[in-house]
Every structure is written in structure tokens, then in C-alpha cells.
Design an enzyme around this catalytic site. Structure first.
Site, PDB file in Angstrom:
ATOM      1  N   GLU A  47       0.860  -1.189   0.000  1.00 21.47           N
ATOM      2  CA  GLU A  47       0.000   0.000   0.000  1.00 21.47           C
ATOM      3  C   GLU A  47       0.902   1.248   0.000  1.00 21.47           C
ATOM      4  O   GLU A  47       1.953   1.259   0.651  1.00 21.47           O
ATOM      5  CB  GLU A  47      -0.857  -0.010   1.278  1.00 21.47           C
ATOM      6  CG  GLU A  47      -1.641   1.245   1.569  1.00 21.47           C
ATOM      7  CD  GLU A  47      -2.204   1.267   2.999  1.00 21.47           C
ATOM      8  OE1 GLU A  47      -1.556   0.705   3.910  1.00 21.47           O
ATOM      9  OE2 GLU A  47      -3.285   1.853   3.186  1.00 21.47           O
ATOM     10  N   GLU A 146      -6.085   8.792   7.532  1.00 22.00           N
ATOM     11  CA  GLU A 146      -6.603   8.417   6.211  1.00 22.00           C
ATOM     12  C   GLU A 146      -7.985   9.030   5.976  1.00 22.00           C
ATOM     13  O   GLU A 146      -8.312   9.376   4.830  1.00 22.00           O
ATOM     14  CB  GLU A 146      -6.660   6.898   6.077  1.00 22.00           C
ATOM     15  CG  GLU A 146      -5.270   6.256   6.082  1.00 22.00           C
ATOM     16  CD  GLU A 146      -5.316   4.800   5.739  1.00 22.00           C
ATOM     17  OE1 GLU A 146      -4.976   3.981   6.614  1.00 22.00           O
ATOM     18  OE2 GLU A 146      -5.688   4.447   4.615  1.00 22.00           O
ATOM     19  N   CYS A 172      -4.948  -2.942   2.827  1.00 23.29           N
ATOM     20  CA  CYS A 172      -4.663  -2.798   4.252  1.00 23.29           C
ATOM     21  C   CYS A 172      -5.838  -3.100   5.176  1.00 23.29           C
ATOM     22  O   CYS A 172      -6.204  -4.254   5.336  1.00 23.29           O
ATOM     23  CB  CYS A 172      -4.074  -1.411   4.524  1.00 23.29           C
ATOM     24  SG  CYS A 172      -3.142  -1.393   6.034  1.00 23.29           S
TER      25      CYS A 172
HETATM   26  N1  ING Z   1      -3.296   0.482   8.712  1.00 20.16           N
HETATM   27  C1  ING Z   1      -3.733  -0.321   9.795  1.00 20.16           C
HETATM   28  C2  ING Z   1      -4.379  -1.631   9.373  1.00 20.16           C
HETATM   29  O1  ING Z   1      -5.565  -1.815   9.305  1.00 20.16           O
HETATM   30  C3  ING Z   1      -4.941  -0.431  11.921  1.00 20.16           C
HETATM   31  C4  ING Z   1      -4.606   0.451  10.755  1.00 20.16           C
HETATM   32  C5  ING Z   1      -3.944  -1.151  12.589  1.00 20.16           C
HETATM   33  C6  ING Z   1      -6.232  -0.528  12.298  1.00 20.16           C
HETATM   34  C7  ING Z   1      -4.293  -2.012  13.638  1.00 20.16           C
HETATM   35  C8  ING Z   1      -6.597  -1.363  13.362  1.00 20.16           C
HETATM   36  C9  ING Z   1      -5.620  -2.096  14.044  1.00 20.16           C
HETATM   37  O2  ING Z   1      -3.576  -2.537   9.173  1.00 20.16           O
HETATM   38  C10 ING Z   1      -3.928   0.871   7.574  1.00 20.16           C
HETATM   39  N2  ING Z   1      -3.227   1.638   6.714  1.00 20.16           N
HETATM   40  O3  ING Z   1      -5.085   0.558   7.343  1.00 20.16           O
END
Ligand code: ING
Length: 311
Positions: A47, A146, A172
């Protein structure tokens, strides 16, 4: 005839804020060459693979924000990647921040494209599940903005028949939502490609920090198994501008088994030979949607049960 394709997962180590597109594209090309030397048909990049993960910072100057976006794909900085891929006859999936003009308005998406062996963009996806927050939270060690910098993706979850199989993309946080895989599963997907930038410490939800690696693989393995598809999940990893990003890039089989995984937090290629006909075993048996799935008995409302035809 058995449909075999070799897929590469090209994990990236940190990208510095000041690192030029040209320098990053050089790293992508090095990984693409490695993938070609290991006889890959297709290589998956992370990503937002062209810049640092900029949603970690609060920015107000729109020109500064837009400096992280691509206005055309390929553009001058990314054309060398397309040219090298065409020269070597290898397809790729690339995540990037997309600045688009739509309906007389400027839109900004967290996007990914699927490029075939002839260098043609055969598919595009725009991230639907935007995690984090839109407001400034200066008390946190870093932001996750985001929702501030991107519009919600407007292309849906789709599949494309290319390179001998049925390919799908997501990005992601999408990988944590079962709907992501199921919609593509209903469209016959055989390989789901995705990139991720996942902090090992999640400031707004720290209770699961110690389970970040487990949750990363859990969601991809479940998605693969429950929809009889391969999943290729590729990280931007390592200590990027003071924010530690999870590695663990992996290739998951339709059985849910992990068949390849990175062992570093840097630029690292993993590969696997995929037997796409393996998907059919589950699609025609345990996860034969037509025979066993009974949405009319789930208690859903009518609008949520529309059948979905493959592309
Ligand atoms: N990053 C993370 C993901 O979903 C996240 C944000 C991390 C959300 C851990 C919840 C728990 O892997 C992105 N860019 O979505």
C-alpha cells in the site's frame, strides 16, 4: 490443464519522508528484477508504495499534502517501473495515493492498480475501509489520518480475469473485514492481492498491540479459507520516520495455510507457485455458495442479498 502461476510479494522497508519517487522506484525495480529471476508472473507491492506513509502526520497545506499523490499512472517517475516490467514480461500490483478529477471535482483515494504482462492497467481499486480518525490528536505519538486525506473508495470490490486466473485487490484495513473477501469470493476470486502499512502500536486502540502480528495473519488466513482463494499480503515494514511498521508479509493458500512469509523488516521478496485449480476444490465443496449458502435464511433485508455476477 493445471493453471499454475508464480507470484511474488515484494515487501518494502521504510521509505523516508524525503526519499524521492525516483529512489523508491529504483527499489521497486530491484525487487521486480529479483521476482523475474525467480520466474514470477506477477509481483505485489505494498500500500502507498511510492512514498512514506504520510497519514501519520497532521498537515494543513494542501500543496504539501498533494505532494504525496500521483496525478497520472504511469507518470514520469513510475514509467521506468512499467517499462522494466514490460521488458521482463511480468505483471504487478502497486499501491499509491491517487489524485483524480471526477465530476468536475478533485478526489483523493488510497488506490491500487493491477498491471498485466504487457504493461496495461487492467484493474483499479480504491480503499473502502479507511481506519483511524479525521481530527488532529496531538496527544498521540503519531496520527492516523486516512479519513482526512482520502475519499472513501467508489469502485467496490471487483475481480479481473487476467494472467490465467481471477484476480482481486483490496488494501490494508480492508483485509480485516470479512465482507471484503466475500464480495470477491462471490465474484469467483482466486488470488486476492493487498498491501498494508500497519503500525505495531495503535495509539487509539493499544489493547491489541501484542496481538498485531496474530491479527494480521488471522484475517488473511480466514479470508482465504472462507472464500477458497489465495491471499498475498505485502507490508511496508520497519521503523519508518519513528513509527514501527509490522512486517510479516505472507502468501496464504485457499486452505488457509501460510505458504511463504518474510523474515526481515526490509526490502524482501517472497514467492510461491500457485495452483489456481486448488481453489476449485473448496469452491465446489465446503464453500460451494450455490449449494450451501442460504442468505434468504440469514435474516438480512432484501437489499443486502442481491446476487453478484463475476466480471
Ligand atoms: N493500517 C492499519 C491496518 O488496518 C490499523 C490500521 C492497525 C487498524 C491495527 C486497526 C488495528 O492494518 C492501515 N493503513 O489501514
Amino acid at each position: 490443464m493445471t493453471r499454475l502461476i508464480t507470484v511474488g510479494g515484494a515487501q518494502l522497508g521504510p521509505i523516508a519522508r524525503a526519499e524521492s519517487r525516483q529512489a523508491v522506484v529504483r527499489r521497486l525495480i530491484d525487487l521486480l528484477i529479483q521476482a523475474h529471476e525467480r520466474r514470477c508472473d506477477l509481483v505485489v507491492f505494498p500500500e502507498i508504495a511510492l512514498t512514506t506513509f504520510f497519514p501519520r502526520w497532521w498537515m494543513e497545506d494542501q500543496d504539501e499534502i498533494d505532494s504525496f499523490f500521483e496525478r497520472e499512472m504511469p507518470g514520469s517517475a513510475t514509467r521506468p517501473l512499467f517499462e522494466e516490467a514490460i521488458r521482463r514480461g511480468i505483471g504487478f500490483c502497486l499501491g499509491f495515493a491517487e489524485l483524480a478529477r471526477e465530476d468536475e471535482a478533485t478526489r483523493r483515494y488510497n488506490s491500487a492498480i493491477l498491471v498485466d504482462k504487457a504493461g496495461k492497467v487492467v484493474g483499479k481499486y480504491r480503499k473502502v475501509h479507511l481506519p483511524g480518525h479525521a481530527d488532529h490528536r496531538p496527544e498521540m505519538p503519531f496520527q492516523h489520518l486516512e479519513k482526512r486525506y482520502f475519499d472513501v473508495g467508489n469502485l467496490g470490490f471487483n475481480t479481473w480475469r487476467t494472467m490465467g486466473g481471477v484476480m482481486g485487490m483490496c488494501i490494508c484495513n480492508d483485509r480485516r473485514w470479512p465482507e471484503t473477501y466475500r464480495v470477491m469470493g462471490l465474484k469467483g476470486v482466486e488470488v486476492v492481492m493487498l498491501g498494508y502499512n500497519t503500525p505495531t502500536h495503535v495509539p487509539w486502540m493499544p489493547i491489541y498491540d501484542h496481538l498485531n502480528d496474530f491479527h494480521n495473519h488471522l484475517c488473511m488466513q480466514a479470508g482465504a479459507y472462507q472464500n477458497a482463494t489465495y491471499v498475498v499480503g505485502v507490508a511496508k515494514a520497519g521503523n519508518e520516520e519513528g513509527c514501527m511498521l509490522l512486517g510479516g508479509s505472507t502468501i496464504v493458500a485457499p486452505s488457509g495455510e501460510i505458504i511463504a512469509m518474510t523474515t526481515t523488516l526490509g526490502d524482501e521478496l517472497i514467492t510461491a507457485r500457485l495452483d489456481l485449480d486448488l481453489c476449485a476444490f473448496s469452491k465446489n465443496a465446503i464453500f460451494n455458495f450455490a449449494q450451501h449458502r442460504r442468505i434468504e435464511h440469514y435474516g438480512l433485508i432484501a437489499t443486502q442479498t442481491a446476487a453478484i455476477a463475476p466480471d
